[in-house]
Write a protein that holds these residues in place. Sequence first.
Motif, PDB file in Angstrom:
ATOM      1  N   SER A 161       0.831  -1.205   0.000  1.00 22.49           N
ATOM      2  CA  SER A 161       0.000   0.000   0.000  1.00 22.49           C
ATOM      3  C   SER A 161       0.863   1.251   0.000  1.00 22.49           C
ATOM      4  O   SER A 161       0.496   2.263  -0.599  1.00 22.49           O
ATOM      5  CB  SER A 161      -0.925   0.011   1.219  1.00 22.49           C
ATOM      6  OG  SER A 161      -1.748  -1.121   1.207  1.00 22.49           O
TER       7      SER A 161
ATOM      8  N   SER B 195      -7.555  -8.037  -0.488  1.00 21.56           N
ATOM      9  CA  SER B 195      -8.693  -7.135  -0.641  1.00 21.56           C
ATOM     10  C   SER B 195      -8.490  -5.885   0.213  1.00 21.56           C
ATOM     11  O   SER B 195      -8.800  -4.773  -0.216  1.00 21.56           O
ATOM     12  CB  SER B 195      -9.958  -7.888  -0.222  1.00 21.56           C
ATOM     13  OG  SER B 195     -11.019  -7.023  -0.042  1.00 21.56           O
ATOM     14  N   ALA B 196      -7.948  -6.067   1.419  1.00 23.27           N
ATOM     15  CA  ALA B 196      -7.760  -4.937   2.339  1.00 23.27           C
ATOM     16  C   ALA B 196      -6.436  -4.223   2.129  1.00 23.27           C
ATOM     17  O   ALA B 196      -5.919  -3.567   3.031  1.00 23.27           O
ATOM     18  CB  ALA B 196      -7.882  -5.403   3.784  1.00 23.27           C
ATOM     19  N   SER B 197      -5.854  -4.363   0.945  1.00 14.18           N
ATOM     20  CA  SER B 197      -4.679  -3.542   0.628  1.00 14.18           C
ATOM     21  C   SER B 197      -4.746  -3.197  -0.860  1.00 14.18           C
ATOM     22  O   SER B 197      -5.627  -2.429  -1.255  1.00 14.18           O
ATOM     23  CB  SER B 197      -3.374  -4.268   1.006  1.00 14.18           C
ATOM     24  OG  SER B 197      -3.242  -5.503   0.342  1.00 14.18           O
TER      25      SER B 197
ATOM     26  N   SER C 164      -8.126  -2.897  -3.237  1.00 14.03           N
ATOM     27  CA  SER C 164      -9.160  -1.872  -3.020  1.00 14.03           C
ATOM     28  C   SER C 164      -8.657  -0.460  -3.295  1.00 14.03           C
ATOM     29  O   SER C 164      -9.393   0.492  -3.101  1.00 14.03           O
ATOM     30  CB  SER C 164      -9.664  -1.942  -1.578  1.00 14.03           C
ATOM     31  OG  SER C 164     -10.316  -3.160  -1.359  1.00 14.03           O
ATOM     32  N   LEU C 165      -7.397  -0.330  -3.687  1.00 13.96           N
ATOM     33  CA  LEU C 165      -6.809   1.008  -3.757  1.00 13.96           C
ATOM     34  C   LEU C 165      -6.680   1.565  -5.170  1.00 13.96           C
ATOM     35  O   LEU C 165      -5.998   2.556  -5.389  1.00 13.96           O
ATOM     36  CB  LEU C 165      -5.433   1.004  -3.071  1.00 13.96           C
ATOM     37  CG  LEU C 165      -5.480   0.835  -1.536  1.00 13.96           C
ATOM     38  CD1 LEU C 165      -4.073   0.646  -0.983  1.00 13.96           C
ATOM     39  CD2 LEU C 165      -6.144   2.030  -0.867  1.00 13.96           C
TER      40      LEU C 165
ATOM     41  N   GLY D  88     -14.303  -9.518  -0.716  1.00  9.27           N
ATOM     42  CA  GLY D  88     -14.635  -9.033   0.619  1.00  9.27           C
ATOM     43  C   GLY D  88     -13.466  -9.124   1.559  1.00  9.27           C
ATOM     44  O   GLY D  88     -12.396  -9.605   1.197  1.00  9.27           O
TER      45      GLY D  88
ATOM     46  N   ASN E 286     -18.752   0.180  -3.831  1.00 12.13           N
ATOM     47  CA  ASN E 286     -17.372  -0.206  -3.546  1.00 12.13           C
ATOM     48  C   ASN E 286     -16.495  -0.368  -4.782  1.00 12.13           C
ATOM     49  O   ASN E 286     -15.273  -0.409  -4.670  1.00 12.13           O
ATOM     50  CB  ASN E 286     -17.350  -1.516  -2.753  1.00 12.13           C
ATOM     51  CG  ASN E 286     -17.959  -1.327  -1.383  1.00 12.13           C
ATOM     52  OD1 ASN E 286     -17.625  -0.385  -0.678  1.00 12.13           O
ATOM     53  ND2 ASN E 286     -18.872  -2.201  -1.007  1.00 12.13           N
TER      54      ASN E 286
END
Lengths: 315, 292
Positions: B184, B210-212, B215-216, B229, B259
Amino acid sequence: MNFLDFEQPIAELEAKIEELRYVDSDSKLNIHDEITKLQKRSKELTESIFSSLSAWQVSQIARHPLRPYTLDYINRLFTDFNELHGDRSFANDPAILTGIARFDGNPVAVVGHQKGRDIKERIYRNYGMPKPEGYRKALRIMQLAERFKLPVLTFIDTSGAYPGIGAEERGQSEAIARNLMAMSGLRTPIIATVIGEGGSGGALAIGVGDKLNMLQYSTYSVISPEGCASILWKNSEKAKDAAEALGVTAQRLQQLDLVDSVINEPLGGAHRDYDQTADGIRTTIKIQLNELNQLGVEALLDSRQKRLRACGFFR
Amino acid sequence: MSWLDKLLPSRIKTNGASRRTVPEGVWTKCDNCNAVLYRAELMRGLEVCPKCSHHMRIGARSRLDGFLDREVRVEIGSDIKPVDKFRFRDSKKYKDRLSSACKETGENDALIVIMGSVKEIPVVAVAFEFDFMGGSMGSVVGEKFVLAVDACIDNDAPLVCFSASGGARMQEALISLFQMAKTSSALAKLSKAGLPYISVLTNPTMGGVSASIASLGDINIAEPNALIGFAGPRVIEQTVRQTLPEGFQKSEFLLEHGNIDMILDRRDMRERIASLLSMLCHSQATSKTGNG
């Protein structure tokens, strides 16, 4: 006192001491010496048990119901704490606490996970499991800190980001990812301290910065031992093995150079003496803050980038 | 030899052995509509069922091969290999898991990085190989992703990432978690350099990936019906103790909740991404019908 399974021998000894104290008060016999002897034995026993804790035992201390939480440290480490609420677009998430306060007389921003002590508060705090609005509130406060040149002190204590329907709908992934990206370039010092459980992405989302500290009996892991056990062993009862394999303890992670400083806890764990634990945190943060304040913003960001870039083992 | 064998012309004679030499996998079945499909045709269609448009899993190399221009491709970081720093062992040793994944996929780890172009726009494209330990992100994936970003900055090229991953690689413990921060932070650098980043989320993109990085994106695109998710649906169901809504964590659900920017059919991906990049990079229009 609330004792864990592996502390039972200590608990028995302490109970005996209590009993003798009671006898002492209404008999003429002098059992004072006996009590002192037992107290000494209890201390030795605690020392010996705590000198060789398994990763799973440390995980239990990290989750101890009496363990000090972020608010307990806020009350001891800061003055003039002003809590700031809300992400300005959806809600205020009580699982993350944010505000500005004075540390050692100087203004700082504070961000931390907050668990609840009794059932009512636990539900209110959602067991310290934040939703996207919590991470977005944290980001808002960190950007406020950047604008007004306040160092950011974060306190990590969560089993993980909340796995809920609404949390997914509102972009749990994006909220965490956004924080990682923003924190890596935030133009002010960030010191993160793991005080209890460092649970995965939910912990990391307020954990990127210039220094990473861990309390002696705190844990930090990519997944909970239970979660790892149920995926890799297909059996959540293998959590003990998973904790060992994941190397979740401060001691192990420091050996791998993933942690800057391990802060000692009082004998028997942080919950035995909140003040003493807070003193340890204060001393460490004070030194680090001094060091980081010496650097200019560019040098600070440069060294943070290098830290992040260097993370990884490969050939 | 029986009388029948003597009668038959040799050319139509068959026996068990030669029947087995017919190449395997000429025909395949769609996992969604069960239509019998000709393997070669399916591959030409980028593993999308021509009957029902179901998007099947596609390997990282085939993905990039179908996406990039034929000419001039340079692979980056192909020699980087994983190490077992934690000496991790669950029901199997991590070392053994790595070597069997290596054997099965022919790859060193779960991310492929290629510098090339798409419709003549220079681009660095990366793709997760899901068959390599569930496309999980460990040190090698993190390092190669950062090298991809560096290549973008050095060559003034945008970045396109196709993710397909179960998340962080548990066998690399906390180090894999930290790859989320590492990657990230590289994207922050890319953004500062003013270069576009397009993230394509494919089935499945979960957890730490997904959480890095996934999603960016400046633009986030999903393939149809992909599971995307943070927490897995089973974990959520166990936590909230209620039935999950219809289509929960699927691309269409994410689009509805704001999203992602769009859902694209894999067969249109090259065309549409080239068009988007041409606008973000202020280069000539790529579409023939365009008037730019």
